[in-house]
Design a protein around this motif. Structure first.
Motif, PDB file in Angstrom:
ATOM      1  N   ARG A 105       4.688   4.427  14.099  1.00  0.00           N
ATOM      2  CA  ARG A 105       6.063   3.947  14.273  1.00  0.00           C
ATOM      3  C   ARG A 105       6.872   4.922  15.112  1.00  0.00           C
ATOM      4  O   ARG A 105       7.673   4.517  15.968  1.00  0.00           O
ATOM      5  CB  ARG A 105       6.715   3.736  12.890  1.00  0.00           C
ATOM      6  N   ARG A 108       1.933  -8.874  14.122  1.00  0.00           N
ATOM      7  CA  ARG A 108       1.374  -7.550  13.888  1.00  0.00           C
ATOM      8  C   ARG A 108      -0.024  -7.659  13.275  1.00  0.00           C
ATOM      9  O   ARG A 108      -0.949  -6.962  13.685  1.00  0.00           O
ATOM     10  CB  ARG A 108       2.317  -6.819  12.939  1.00  0.00           C
ATOM     11  N   THR A 115       0.717   7.066   7.056  1.00  0.00           N
ATOM     12  CA  THR A 115       0.285   7.251   8.449  1.00  0.00           C
ATOM     13  C   THR A 115       0.921   6.229   9.388  1.00  0.00           C
ATOM     14  O   THR A 115       0.990   6.452  10.593  1.00  0.00           O
ATOM     15  CB  THR A 115      -1.251   7.181   8.583  1.00  0.00           C
ATOM     16  N   ARG A 162      -4.491   6.929  19.303  1.00  0.00           N
ATOM     17  CA  ARG A 162      -5.180   7.105  18.024  1.00  0.00           C
ATOM     18  C   ARG A 162      -5.852   8.472  17.962  1.00  0.00           C
ATOM     19  O   ARG A 162      -5.805   9.143  16.940  1.00  0.00           O
ATOM     20  CB  ARG A 162      -6.201   5.990  17.784  1.00  0.00           C
ATOM     21  N   LYS A 178       0.802  -1.223   0.000  1.00  0.00           N
ATOM     22  CA  LYS A 178       0.000   0.000   0.000  1.00  0.00           C
ATOM     23  C   LYS A 178       0.838   1.277   0.000  1.00  0.00           C
ATOM     24  O   LYS A 178       0.475   2.261  -0.623  1.00  0.00           O
ATOM     25  CB  LYS A 178      -0.977   0.014   1.185  1.00  0.00           C
ATOM     26  N   ASP A 230      -3.297  -6.275  14.999  1.00  0.00           N
ATOM     27  CA  ASP A 230      -4.063  -5.266  14.262  1.00  0.00           C
ATOM     28  C   ASP A 230      -5.513  -5.696  14.073  1.00  0.00           C
ATOM     29  O   ASP A 230      -6.443  -4.905  14.231  1.00  0.00           O
ATOM     30  CB  ASP A 230      -3.413  -4.997  12.894  1.00  0.00           C
ATOM     31  N   ARG A 254       8.738  -7.479   1.994  1.00  0.00           N
ATOM     32  CA  ARG A 254       9.355  -6.730   3.088  1.00  0.00           C
ATOM     33  C   ARG A 254      10.809  -7.161   3.257  1.00  0.00           C
ATOM     34  O   ARG A 254      11.686  -6.338   3.478  1.00  0.00           O
ATOM     35  CB  ARG A 254       8.533  -6.944   4.371  1.00  0.00           C
TER      36      ARG A 254
END
Ligand code: CDP
Length: 213
Positions: free
Chosen positions: A36, A164, A31, A92, A13, A168, A141
């Motif tokens: 991070r 992750r 974002t 957030r 993405k 998530d 990655r």
């Protein structure tokens, strides 16, 4: 025009969002970097009693100057830290205004993340949800990290991405799903150029439909 690009870890993405931003001459915000940077700020304190308070304070104090050290911010370890601070509602909330302001600048913007189409910009003109199978995501990655000269243990990386993904998916304050009006783009079998062409086609089609009423 606001373009929202969401999807799981290493789905492509970020590369796609950057390509769309270049194509349409729009500013781009990754974002994930915000989360991070907050994760990085509390590195080593994950198990301490003041972890949440420290993460919230770091999120409230965040500004663009904290987003420049890409070598550290984009590491797999920082990604895991990011997903830990990303479950805190106040973190957030603190990052919401920064993202919203970026999206609403004159002329529009491209934002990529997890909740752009669902929470940050539910009013985006075009929404894309990028998917790819988990092996392909790990391999992409790994190559990115290797291009930076890092030695990658694919087994460890695969598990970091899985950890992750599952954190998530369970994030109670997330919105980490495909918005009803988002287009699903599976990039498992697509190279960067082909994926970008497919994304541009979707954006052009949506914008033409909008213009036609
Ligand atoms: O590039 P990659 O997909 O691996 O990760 P990222 O987009 O940099 O995001 C790192 C972590 O930040 C994610 O695993 C999420 O936990 C969190 N994040 C989030 O909560 N909301 C966003 N809009 C973007 C990232």
């Amino acid at each position: 025009m606001i373009i929202a690009v969401d999807g799981p870890a290493a789905s492509g993405k970020g590369t796609l969002a950057a390509g769309l931003a270049r194509h349409y001459r729009l500013p781009h915000l990754d974002t994930g970097l915000l989360y991070r940077a907050v994760g990085r700020a509390i590195a080593g304190r994950e198990d301490s009693a003041d972890f949440e308070a420290a993460a919230i304070a770091a999120a409230r104090a965040l500004d663009a100057a904290h987003l420049t050290d890409l070598a550290v911010l984009t590491s797999a370890e920082t990604g895991v830290l990011a997903s830990k601070v990303a479950v805190i509602a106040e973190v957030r909330a603190a990052l919401f205004a920064f993202q919203r302001e970026f999206a609403l600048q004159p002329g529009g913007a491209v934002l990529d993340g997890r909740d752009i189409g669902t929470k940050i910009c539910p009013d985006a003109d075009v929404k894309l949800f990028i998917q790819a199978d988990s092996k392909a995501r790990m391999e992409r990655r790994a190559k990115q990290l290797e291009e930076r000269g890092l030695i990658v243990d694919r087994y460890v990386l695969y598990h970091q991405i899985e950890e992750r993904d599952s954190r998530d998916m369970l994030n109670p304050h997330g919105g980490f799903y495909k918005a009803a009006d988002a287009h699903l783009l599976d990039t498992t079998l697509l190279g960067i150029e082909a994926a970008l062409r497919a994304a541009i086609e979707i954006v052009d089609r949506d914008m033409a439909l909008k213009a036609g009423g």
